[in-house]
Scaffold this motif. Structure first.
Motif, PDB file in Angstrom:
ATOM      1  N   PHE A  57      11.062  83.371  18.681  1.00 51.33           N
ATOM      2  CA  PHE A  57      12.333  82.646  18.646  1.00 51.33           C
ATOM      3  C   PHE A  57      12.187  81.518  19.654  1.00 51.33           C
ATOM      4  O   PHE A  57      12.111  81.755  20.859  1.00 51.33           O
ATOM      5  N   PHE A  58      12.089  80.278  19.166  1.00 47.30           N
ATOM      6  CA  PHE A  58      11.865  79.127  20.042  1.00 47.30           C
ATOM      7  C   PHE A  58      13.165  78.354  20.237  1.00 47.30           C
ATOM      8  O   PHE A  58      13.941  78.171  19.296  1.00 47.30           O
ATOM      9  N   GLN A  59      13.372  77.854  21.458  1.00 48.15           N
ATOM     10  CA  GLN A  59      14.526  77.015  21.767  1.00 48.15           C
ATOM     11  C   GLN A  59      14.047  75.573  21.930  1.00 48.15           C
ATOM     12  O   GLN A  59      13.231  75.289  22.803  1.00 48.15           O
ATOM     13  N   ASN A  60      14.543  74.713  21.092  1.00 47.70           N
ATOM     14  CA  ASN A  60      14.122  73.323  21.153  1.00 47.70           C
ATOM     15  C   ASN A  60      14.935  72.541  22.183  1.00 47.70           C
ATOM     16  O   ASN A  60      16.084  72.882  22.478  1.00 47.70           O
ATOM     17  N   PRO A  61      14.351  71.478  22.733  1.00 47.63           N
ATOM     18  CA  PRO A  61      15.057  70.677  23.751  1.00 47.63           C
ATOM     19  C   PRO A  61      16.393  70.118  23.271  1.00 47.63           C
ATOM     20  O   PRO A  61      17.292  69.869  24.082  1.00 47.63           O
ATOM     21  N   ASP A  62      16.540  69.927  21.943  1.00 48.74           N
ATOM     22  CA  ASP A  62      17.801  69.381  21.426  1.00 48.74           C
ATOM     23  C   ASP A  62      18.880  70.453  21.271  1.00 48.74           C
ATOM     24  O   ASP A  62      19.962  70.188  20.746  1.00 48.74           O
ATOM     25  N   GLY A  63      18.570  71.678  21.728  1.00 46.56           N
ATOM     26  CA  GLY A  63      19.551  72.751  21.653  1.00 46.56           C
ATOM     27  C   GLY A  63      19.442  73.590  20.398  1.00 46.56           C
ATOM     28  O   GLY A  63      20.042  74.670  20.316  1.00 46.56           O
ATOM     29  N   ARG A  64      18.696  73.118  19.398  1.00 46.28           N
ATOM     30  CA  ARG A  64      18.523  73.891  18.178  1.00 46.28           C
ATOM     31  C   ARG A  64      17.477  74.980  18.402  1.00 46.28           C
ATOM     32  O   ARG A  64      16.723  74.954  19.364  1.00 46.28           O
ATOM     33  N   ILE A  65      17.451  75.952  17.500  1.00 45.61           N
ATOM     34  CA  ILE A  65      16.472  77.032  17.629  1.00 45.61           C
ATOM     35  C   ILE A  65      15.582  77.044  16.391  1.00 45.61           C
ATOM     36  O   ILE A  65      15.903  76.457  15.358  1.00 45.61           O
ATOM     37  N   MET A  66      14.449  77.736  16.523  1.00 49.53           N
ATOM     38  CA  MET A  66      13.481  77.773  15.428  1.00 49.53           C
ATOM     39  C   MET A  66      12.715  79.088  15.511  1.00 49.53           C
ATOM     40  O   MET A  66      12.512  79.635  16.596  1.00 49.53           O
ATOM     41  N   PHE A  67      12.298  79.597  14.366  1.00 51.81           N
ATOM     42  CA  PHE A  67      11.516  80.824  14.314  1.00 51.81           C
ATOM     43  C   PHE A  67      10.088  80.537  13.867  1.00 51.81           C
ATOM     44  O   PHE A  67       9.845  79.627  13.060  1.00 51.81           O
ATOM     45  N   LYS A 120      28.489  68.863  14.164  1.00 56.43           N
ATOM     46  CA  LYS A 120      27.065  68.933  13.873  1.00 56.43           C
ATOM     47  C   LYS A 120      26.800  70.001  12.827  1.00 56.43           C
ATOM     48  O   LYS A 120      27.474  71.026  12.788  1.00 56.43           O
ATOM     49  N   ALA A 121      25.784  69.761  12.005  1.00 56.39           N
ATOM     50  CA  ALA A 121      25.460  70.715  10.948  1.00 56.39           C
ATOM     51  C   ALA A 121      25.167  72.093  11.518  1.00 56.39           C
ATOM     52  O   ALA A 121      25.595  73.116  10.972  1.00 56.39           O
ATOM     53  N   GLN A 122      24.432  72.140  12.658  1.00 57.96           N
ATOM     54  CA  GLN A 122      24.059  73.441  13.216  1.00 57.96           C
ATOM     55  C   GLN A 122      25.233  74.160  13.873  1.00 57.96           C
ATOM     56  O   GLN A 122      25.134  75.341  14.213  1.00 57.96           O
TER      57      GLN A 122
END
Length: 505
Positions: A254-264, A333-335
């Motif tokens: 589970f990664f946290q991106n600098p823009d505040g979004r997350i990614m798997f 925001k979409a997220q």
């Protein structure tokens, strides 16, 4: 054009919500029909990140009801379908100066552990990434991580198993059947359908109509039912890339991106890694959604912030995109748009009610269906009690933790199967794998081999039992063997299935 008996409930849409509602309804004693304009799970429901999860990031947006409901559903669904759903541990790397402070992550994971009735899934833990194998593929920047439990699901199979069970219980389930129009007529719905293969039209009648068409929900309201000024959903595109295997660990990241979004980043189909998702507003035709160059760059760049070996476009073996129909709550925001579902019941003085389904997610589809059945009961009278929580989907009749034992049983009964083949068959078909293999005593008894470990016996089963018609249905939804078959092999499969369809006609 023929006239048919009146159904209690007619469902438009063969995604997870439509199939889940149809299954629940027919199991309570309603007469049910369902029409899907394409193949089951051919839209949003096969384009997910393939998780049964509480939604850790939704806590940031104060979606506590949704998260609690989703957390409670994880083990319910795992027990229902232990062949297509299984637990997975997630590693959340942390470093000072990251997008979220450690105390906030700990608080979120504490809630995750304690508000959802967790019984079988292991609790949250902390990892020393300098020693734990999970740290090996990552940059040395990440010396600490949190580890928690969620689940994995074969999303498209979850959908088709709901459709199969609904049909087995008496529902009329129609794939590749477009609803041309739906109008109120003498207190009932008159629904004109068209077989998209033959062009044959039919008029069906129902006491109630359920619009569970996902990204098409507003379009169906406007174009099929004839309502004006329809704006209920916010369409958000989510895209994923599948790359050559980036790590050997069975856990996901589970990664946290600098823009505040997350990614798997998730282990996928043994030999690959699934990376996603993106979140961006979408304005086109959901049937034509494709990953953009910007999304590819975003996913590769974001993953490369974590992995010591960069993720590049050359690593990509497959991409897929889908459009999520989020209820439009006005989020900027979409997220940030809500992932919760909204059910809206409309009628005309109690005549010919219409239930519209907005939003929802895989994890809460069963609860959404129960909520829909409450609305259906209000509208046309209650039949039967809640029943799905203790049920099993086709092939799921073994203990939640019994997958390995099931593989051993299948291998003992069919010793000619390679271990990898037996494991794949149990993952897809569970206890029905033996029905698929039937009396086969050798590999030759499985018929023509199309590539990898896909044989005619399996293809014939999918045609007869799971509405598969095209090679795409088999290779990318019923299985993921599209990742392993060559174009020539896929073309041979397409020809075989075309001949089978012609023979059946």
């Amino acid at each position: 054009m023929s006239e048919q008996a009146i159904f209690d409930v007619f469902v438009i849409g063969g995604g997870i919500n439509g199939c889940g509602i149809a299954r629940d309804a027919v199991g309570r004693g309603y007469s049910v029909a369902l029409a899907e304009m394409d193949d089951f799970a051919s839209g949003t429901s096969s384009g997910s990140t393939k998780l049964i999860h509480g939604g850790l990031r939704y806590l940031e947006h104060y979606e506590f009801r949704l998260v609690r409901e989703a957390l409670m559903e994880r083990e319910v669904l795992w027990a229902m379908a232990p062949h297509v759903i299984w637990p997975m541990r997630f590693v959340l790397p942390y470093h000072k100066g990251g997008p979220r402070p450690a105390w906030l992550i700990r608080l979120g994971l504490f809630l995750y552990d304690h508000i959802g009735g967790r019984k079988l899934l292991p609790a949250t833990g902390t990892l020393d990434m300098t020693r734990d194998p999970a740290g090996a593929p990552l940059k040395r920047l990440f010396t600490k991580a949190f580890e928690y439990s969620d689940g994995w699901v074969d999303d498209a199979r979850l959908v088709v198993l709901n459709a199969r069970d609904a049909a087995d219980r008496g529902a009329r389930i129609m794939a590749r059947t477009r609803v041309v129009s739906a109008r109120r007529d003498n207190g009932r719905w008159a629904i004109e359908t068209e077989d998209t293969l033959t062009g044959k039209r039919e008029t069906l009648r129902a006491r109630m109509l359920v619009n569970a068409t996902g990204p098409w929900v507003d379009r169906v309201l406007a174009d099929t039912i004839g309502k004006d000024d329809v704006r209920n959903v916010r369409l958000v595109q989510g895209s994923h890339i599948v790359v050559k295997k980036k790590f050997d660990d069975p856990r996901a990241y589970f990664f946290q991106n600098p823009d505040g979004r997350i990614m798997f980043a998730i282990p996928y189909q043994d030999d690959f890694t699934l990376i996603g998702t993106t979140d961006r507003d979408f304005a086109g035709n959901p049937a034509e959604v494709r990953i953009s160059d910007a999304e590819i760059d975003y996913l590769c760049t974001s993953a490369s912030e974590y992995f010591s070996e960069p993720v590049t476009k050359d690593d990509i073996v497959w991409t897929y995109s889908a459009v999520r129909p989020l209820y439009d709550d006005g989020a900027s925001k979409a997220q940030e748009a809500t992932r919760d579902y909204v059910l809206r019941l409309e009628d005309q003085n109690g005549q010919a009610p219409l239930l519209n389904v907005f939003g929802g997610k895989l994890t809460t589809y069963r609860r959404l269906a129960e909520s829909a059945l409450e609305k259906i009961g209000e509208a046309i009278g209650t039949k039967g009690d809640k029943w799905t929580a203790a049920s099993r989907l086709p092939g799921g009749h073994f203990p939640a933790s019994g997958y390995e034992a099931e593989v051993e049983k299948l291998k003992a009964r069919y010793p000619f199967l390679a271990v990898s083949h037996a494991r794949r068959l149990v993952r897809l078909y569970g206890t029905h794998a033996a029905r698929l293999l039937d009396n086969a005593a050798s590999e030759a008894d499985l018929g023509r081999r199309f590539g990898s470990d896909l044989y005619a016996a399996e293809v014939d089963w999918l045609i007869a039992q799971e509405w598969a018609l095209r090679a795409e249905d088999v290779l990318w939804r019923r299985t993921k063997l599209g990742l392993k078959l060559s174009r020539a092999e896929a073309a041979e499969l397409e020809e075989y299935m075309r001949d089978a369809a012609s023979a059946a006609a």
